[in-house]
Design an enzyme around this catalytic site. Structure first.
Site, PDB file in Angstrom:
ATOM      1  N   LYS A   1       0.712  -1.667  -0.078  1.00 36.77           N
ATOM      2  CA  LYS A   1      -0.181  -0.083  -0.331  1.00 36.77           C
ATOM      3  C   LYS A   1       0.970   1.201  -0.010  1.00 36.77           C
ATOM      4  O   LYS A   1       2.478   1.105   0.495  1.00 36.77           O
ATOM      5  CB  LYS A   1      -0.888  -0.281   1.342  1.00 36.77           C
TER       6      LYS A   1
ATOM      7  N   SER B   1      -9.576   1.760   3.165  1.00 38.94           N
ATOM      8  CA  SER B   1      -8.884   2.144   1.847  1.00 38.94           C
ATOM      9  C   SER B   1      -7.486   1.842   1.522  1.00 38.94           C
ATOM     10  O   SER B   1      -6.668   2.144   0.267  1.00 38.94           O
ATOM     11  CB  SER B   1      -7.643   3.885   3.007  1.00 38.94           C
TER      12      SER B   1
ATOM     13  N   SER C   1      -9.967  -0.898   7.231  1.00 40.56           N
ATOM     14  CA  SER C   1      -9.544  -0.609   6.179  1.00 40.56           C
ATOM     15  C   SER C   1      -8.583  -1.690   5.285  1.00 40.56           C
ATOM     16  O   SER C   1      -8.394  -1.823   4.327  1.00 40.56           O
ATOM     17  CB  SER C   1      -8.009   0.304   5.891  1.00 40.56           C
TER      18      SER C   1
END
Length: 330
Positions: free
Chosen positions: A102, A181, A205
């Site tokens: 990420k 996210s 997330s």
């Protein structure tokens, strides 16, 4: 003339050997165990695996927007992994395996670390994040960065949208919410754009993108994985964990990234005491559900009465009960 024909034949044989390095290997949905078996039996190389995922990203990312940046050094890392394997060096489960991180997880290389924001584009981090350093020590190939919800939704944005990467889209239903996210990591795992991925979680997330994209996410206990070098929201809740296509893959990645980090000492010192000797892979057992008591809250699913969603859910429960799980209904 005969010498030229001999050279041509040698060149053809060399090309055939390179092409045949991945002959018979099934790339789609490949697990870590299958990848390592391919490395051992000669049907796969790290270089071929990285080329496959780069091709997947090239074909799918214009639509799915799951990957924010590809590592220009990935093929060199893969070649190094192949060379180490060829020399008989000891390797672990993630050696030569391409991983997407990420974009809020720092890497000290050619990649940016921006949390999806244009404001951090071109900034240079001091060092790899703790989890990135552990992945490198495990021999993993850093394939690139996945597209997050910008600033992990600390800035109010749609799930999976960032100024750098655009809108991540669910690979199964493009108009569906990919959740966030860690949307890019969930979508990339589901769409075979990397072998495994990492996400971060403050309030769902990892778990939400995993659920919405039909993959497996593990949200580790706070401090089990280091947050050093990760763009933070709050140290009281932030954690880093794997998002993968199978539970087995997620556990292999978890084993590689857990542990004490002096740069996140307060949290990791306490949690590292509870890491089992031999890691978590030892608990991957086919009969692991036998005798386990699991609470099932019926109320959450009342609104789905008569729907296909409820029927599928009940089929899953039936499967787990068949494997020996004891359901405690509430």
């Amino acid at each position: 003339m005969a010498w030229l024909r001999l050279q041509a034949a040698a060149a053809v044989l060399a090309l055939t050997a390179i092409a045949g390095a991945a002959h018979g290997f099934e790339f789609h949905e490949a697990t870590i165990d299958a990848i390592q078996l391919g490395f051992r039996n000669g049907s796969l190389t790290s270089t071929a695996l990285v080329r496959f995922y780069l091709d997947q990203i090239g074909r799918l990312n214009p639509l799915l927007r799951a990957v924010i940046e590809v590592n220009p050094d990935a093929l060199r890392q893969a070649a190094c992994a192949d060379a180490e394997r060829g020399r008989g060096q000891p390797t672990g489960a993630l050696h030569g395996v391409p991983v997407l991180l990420k974009d809020n997880i720092a890497t000290r290389d050619a990649l940016n670390t921006t949390a999806g924001s244009l404001a951090l584009l071109g900034s240079v981090v001091r060092r790899d994040a703790g989890v990135a350093a552990r992945l490198r020590r495990a021999g993993a190939v850093v394939l690139g960065k996945s597209n997050p919800s910008e600033w992990s939704e600390f800035r109010q944005v749609d799930n999976g949208w960032s100024a750098r990467g655009g809108q991540t889209r669910n690979p199964y239903v493009l108009s569906s919410d990919p959740c966030g996210s860690s949307a890019g990591s969930g979508v990339a795992a589901a769409a075979n754009m990397a072998a495994v991925t990492l996400g971060t979680d403050t309030d769902g997330s990892i778990l939400c993108p995993s659920s919405f994209n039909s993959v497996v996410g593990i949200r580790p206990t706070l401090g089990l994985t280091s947050r050093a070098g990760v763009v933070p929201i709050t140290p009281l809740q932030d954690t880093v964990g794997p998002i993968c296509r199978t539970l087995s893959d997620a556990v292999h990645v978890l084993d590689a990234i857990v542990g004490y980090d002096e740069l996140d000492a307060a949290a990791t010192r306490v949690a590292s005491k509870f890491i089992p000797p031999g890691g978590y892979v030892q608990f991957l057992k086919k009969d692991g559900l036998r005798g386990k008591r699991v609470g099932v809250l019926r109320g959450f699913f009342q609104s789905y009465a008569g729907t296909r969603r409820l029927r599928v859910y009940e089929q899953h429960l039936a499967t787990m009960r068949k494997e020996g799980m004891v359901c405690i209904f509430h």
